[in-house]
Design an enzyme around this catalytic site. Structure first.
Site, PDB file in Angstrom:
ATOM      1  N   ASP A  41     -17.654  76.354  95.065  1.00  0.00           N
ATOM      2  CA  ASP A  41     -18.072  76.452  93.660  1.00  0.00           C
ATOM      3  C   ASP A  41     -17.462  75.341  92.808  1.00  0.00           C
ATOM      4  OD1 ASP A  41     -15.600  77.625  94.144  1.00  0.00           O
ATOM      5  OD2 ASP A  41     -16.005  79.446  93.008  1.00  0.00           O
ATOM      6  N   ASP A  55     -14.535  79.526  98.077  1.00  0.00           N
ATOM      7  CA  ASP A  55     -14.167  79.452  96.661  1.00  0.00           C
ATOM      8  C   ASP A  55     -13.029  78.449  96.490  1.00  0.00           C
ATOM      9  OD1 ASP A  55     -13.252  79.923  93.988  1.00  0.00           O
ATOM     10  OD2 ASP A  55     -14.246  81.870  94.048  1.00  0.00           O
ATOM     11  N   GLU A 110     -18.605  84.983 101.271  1.00  0.00           N
ATOM     12  CA  GLU A 110     -17.593  84.175 100.584  1.00  0.00           C
ATOM     13  C   GLU A 110     -16.209  84.270 101.223  1.00  0.00           C
ATOM     14  OE1 GLU A 110     -15.688  83.465  96.169  1.00  0.00           O
ATOM     15  OE2 GLU A 110     -15.958  85.509  96.852  1.00  0.00           O
ATOM     16  N   ASP A 160      -9.328  79.903  96.905  1.00  0.00           N
ATOM     17  CA  ASP A 160      -9.090  79.653  95.485  1.00  0.00           C
ATOM     18  C   ASP A 160      -7.825  80.348  94.987  1.00  0.00           C
ATOM     19  OD1 ASP A 160     -10.173  78.954  92.696  1.00  0.00           O
ATOM     20  OD2 ASP A 160      -9.973  81.129  92.569  1.00  0.00           O
ATOM     21  N   HIS A 165      -8.538  74.654  88.465  1.00  0.00           N
ATOM     22  CA  HIS A 165      -9.647  74.092  89.243  1.00  0.00           C
ATOM     23  C   HIS A 165      -9.704  72.589  89.014  1.00  0.00           C
ATOM     24  CE1 HIS A 165     -11.803  78.242  88.865  1.00  0.00           C
ATOM     25  NE2 HIS A 165     -10.722  78.285  89.618  1.00  0.00           N
ATOM     26  N   SER A 203     -17.551  85.308  92.073  1.00  0.00           N
ATOM     27  CA  SER A 203     -18.562  84.740  92.991  1.00  0.00           C
ATOM     28  C   SER A 203     -19.539  85.789  93.515  1.00  0.00           C
ATOM     29  CB  SER A 203     -17.914  83.996  94.163  1.00  0.00           C
ATOM     30  OG  SER A 203     -16.831  83.225  93.771  1.00  0.00           O
ATOM     31  N   SER A 232     -15.476  80.188  88.451  1.00  0.00           N
ATOM     32  CA  SER A 232     -16.283  80.709  89.559  1.00  0.00           C
ATOM     33  C   SER A 232     -17.460  81.553  89.096  1.00  0.00           C
ATOM     34  CB  SER A 232     -15.421  81.568  90.485  1.00  0.00           C
ATOM     35  OG  SER A 232     -14.461  80.772  91.105  1.00  0.00           O
TER      36      SER A 232
END
Ligand SMILES: *[C@@H]1O[C@H](CO)[C@@H](O)[C@H](O)[C@H]1NC(C)=O
Ligand SMILES: *[C@@H]1O[C@H](CO)[C@@H](O)[C@H](O)[C@H]1NC(C)=O
Ligand SMILES: [Zn+2]
Length: 523
Positions: free
Chosen positions: A398, A92, A352, A357, A477, A201, A136
């Protein structure tokens, strides 16, 4: 090889030359001067520390690397077998800067994360139906269900606005993940994450919902009232069409499964204990909460396995120790593959590394890169436990992050350190930094707006926050393409630049699942 001792001496040597004068300012139209500043002559460090590896100053060294790469490519024939098993790994927020910088933790830039060695790579465009830079949730819908959607929504198409209670329950807007395609074909399915299992996710595997935050019934009631018919994400995991058929489920997030009157950290208000409901469904359903239970139980005595190791997200790997009793992502991956492999029809599993992230959102680069290395170890384990003749492994992210890796650091140097040169304000800057985020207040003096010397703030602690240029509670992001690495049947189809939602269509094609079934004329 560049040794630890050399590293210590090199760092000491660098400290000695770190009193670097700022570059001279150039006149706007003096292009030669500006060109010099773009690629400055940095102070020279002692000769023997200039190169990380012996031989890098020879032609032969580099030509051999080129030759070896070509030889390996020539030996690799496209694998056109039908994939019995598909393993999808997601880092992520694992953008390309994150991947490149993480190699430094393995010992140097020349090192490779496990999946860097995969034979085929591509790039995925991550934008959503409504946003250039996605979150995400909508990306999970794209890379698992094959349809792009709006930010914040899960398992529904672009007709559903984030938070639209009605549209999200309209089944004509639902899209189904490759986990369902696999279940329909009699394969086993699983989902493993280091975040809450109800997070965006992993939620894309089994949930259909208009808002990623509706992880328990109370969150739904706040936004949609009591009569909306919206089933929260935890409920969908235990009772939903796909969730109730998942064979192997692991992560954090226990507090979303139990009513607050039944469990002190519980967040539900509907009186349910969804963990008990899961256990009651069958005596062959195993529920566990510790690493000891995971390692010491014979999982093959059970038909389904469900592990919740924390109330919230799982701890960062760097926060764990013997007393935390939490498995690593690699350990969960090994157990998942051993467990799912008993199905002769094969399996699909989504795994994951979810906290790369979350660390980036806090500008905590050390933790983000460590979590990336943890994902790399899990991928390595999956490769070792499976056969590339029948198992497709795909590793991707992602979305990227507002994370930067720059400043001409010397070879063999720690990426967590400062850069050799100073910028115009004569205050050091770091090799790693962010465009925005909560570290802003440690990056700029609020009284005079001057930059704070980051080397006085960054001390080597795991929670170090790397500098950011804009104040934001959560770093954002990034919108750059993400890499896709593939190994196994039909992995050559992952080459190129494509929309992120193409990924499950290729996985489906490789394994003759879902949409792939129609395209699977080779059978
Ligand atoms: C990393 O991968 C490249 C390309 O396959 C290879 O040439 C190189 O030797 C690898 N590095 C190490 C340290 O194994
Ligand atoms: C183990 O880790 C936990 C959580 O990070 C921490 O609270 C505890 O102090 C650590 N214990 C030891 C013995 O290091
Ligand atoms: Zn995020």
């Amino acid at each position: 090889m560049f040794s630890k001792t050399n590293a210590v001496i090199a760092v000491t040597a660098l400290l000695a030359v770190s009193c670097v004068t700022a570059l001279p300012r150039c006149d706007r139209d003096d292009e030669e001067c500006r060109d010099r500043n773009m690629h400055p002559d940095l102070p020279v460090i002692p000769q023997k520390f200039q190169r990380a590896l012996d031989g890098e100053n020879t032609n032969e060294y580099w030509r051999n690397i080129g030759q070896e790469f070509i030889n390996n490519k020539l030996k690799t024939a496209p694998n056109k077998n039908q994939a019995k098993n598909v393993i999808m790994f997601l880092g992520d927020g694992m953008g390309l800067t994150t991947i490149a910088a993480a190699r430094n933790l393995l010992g140097g830039e020349e090192q490779n994360l496990s999946f860097n060695k995969f034979p085929y790579t591509g790039l995925a465009k991550t934008y959503a139906v409504d946003k250039i830079v996605p979150d995400s949730a909508c990306t999970s819908t794209a890379y698992l269900s094959g349809v792009k959607a709006q930010e914040g929504t899960l398992g529904v198409n672009g007709n559903v606005d984030m938070g639209d209670c009605q549209a999200g329950t309209d089944r004509s807007n639902w899209v189904y993940s490759i986990a369902k395609w696999a279940q329909d074909a009699g394969k086993s399915t699983g989902v493993v994450t280091t975040t809450r299992i109800t997070h965006a996710s992993p939620g894309g595997v089994y949930a259909h919902i208009a808002h990623r935050d509706w992880e328990n019934d109370q969150e739904v009631i706040v936004d949609c009232g009591t009569e909306s018919g919206v089933e929260d994400i935890a409920y969908q995991l235990i009772k939903g069409e796909i969730g109730s058929k998942l064979d192997f489920v692991m992560g954090g997030g226990k507090h979303h499964f139990i009513d607050s009157s039944l469990y002190e950290n519980g967040r539900r208000k509907d009186g349910l204990n969804l963990v008990d409901e899961y256990k009651k469904q069958s005596a062959k359903n195993l529920y566990i909460e510790t690493r000891d239970e995971l390692m010491n139980t014979d999982l093959l005595d059970y038909e389904r396995v469900f592990g919740l190791y924390q109330d919230d997200h799982m701890l960062y790997h760097l926060e764990t120790n013997e007393t935390t009793n939490q498995p690593t992502l690699e350990e969960m991956t090994r157990k998942a593959i051993e467990f799912l492999s008993k199905n002769e029809n094969g399996y699909f599993i989504f795994i994951e590394g979810g906290r790369i992230d979350l660390a980036h959102h806090q500008n905590m680069a050390r933790i983000a890169l460590d979590e990336t290395v943890e994902l790399s170890k899990a991928v390595e384990a999956a490769k070792e436990l499976t056969n590339e003749e029948d198992t497709l492994i795909v590793v991707t992210a992602d979305h990227s992050h507002a994370f930067s890796y720059n400043g001409y650091p010397y070879r063999g140097k720690d990426v967590f350190d400062r850069t050799p040169g100073n910028p115009d304000d004569k205050i050091p800057y770091m090799t790693l930094s962010y465009a925005n985020g909560p570290s802003f207040e440690k990056s700029f003096n609020s009284k005079n707006g001057q930059r704070i010397d980051p080397t006085t703030v960054i001390t080597g602690d795991k929670y170090d926050q790397y500098p950011s240029a804009m104040p934001l509670e959560d770093e954002t992001h990034g919108g750059d393409d993400v890499a896709v690495y593939a190994n196994g049947p039909w992995s050559h189809l992952f080459s190129g630049v494509y929309e992120q939602n193409t990924i499950p269509h290729i996985m489906g094609y490789a394994s003759c699942l879902g949409n792939g079934l129609k395209m699977c004329s080779r059978l």
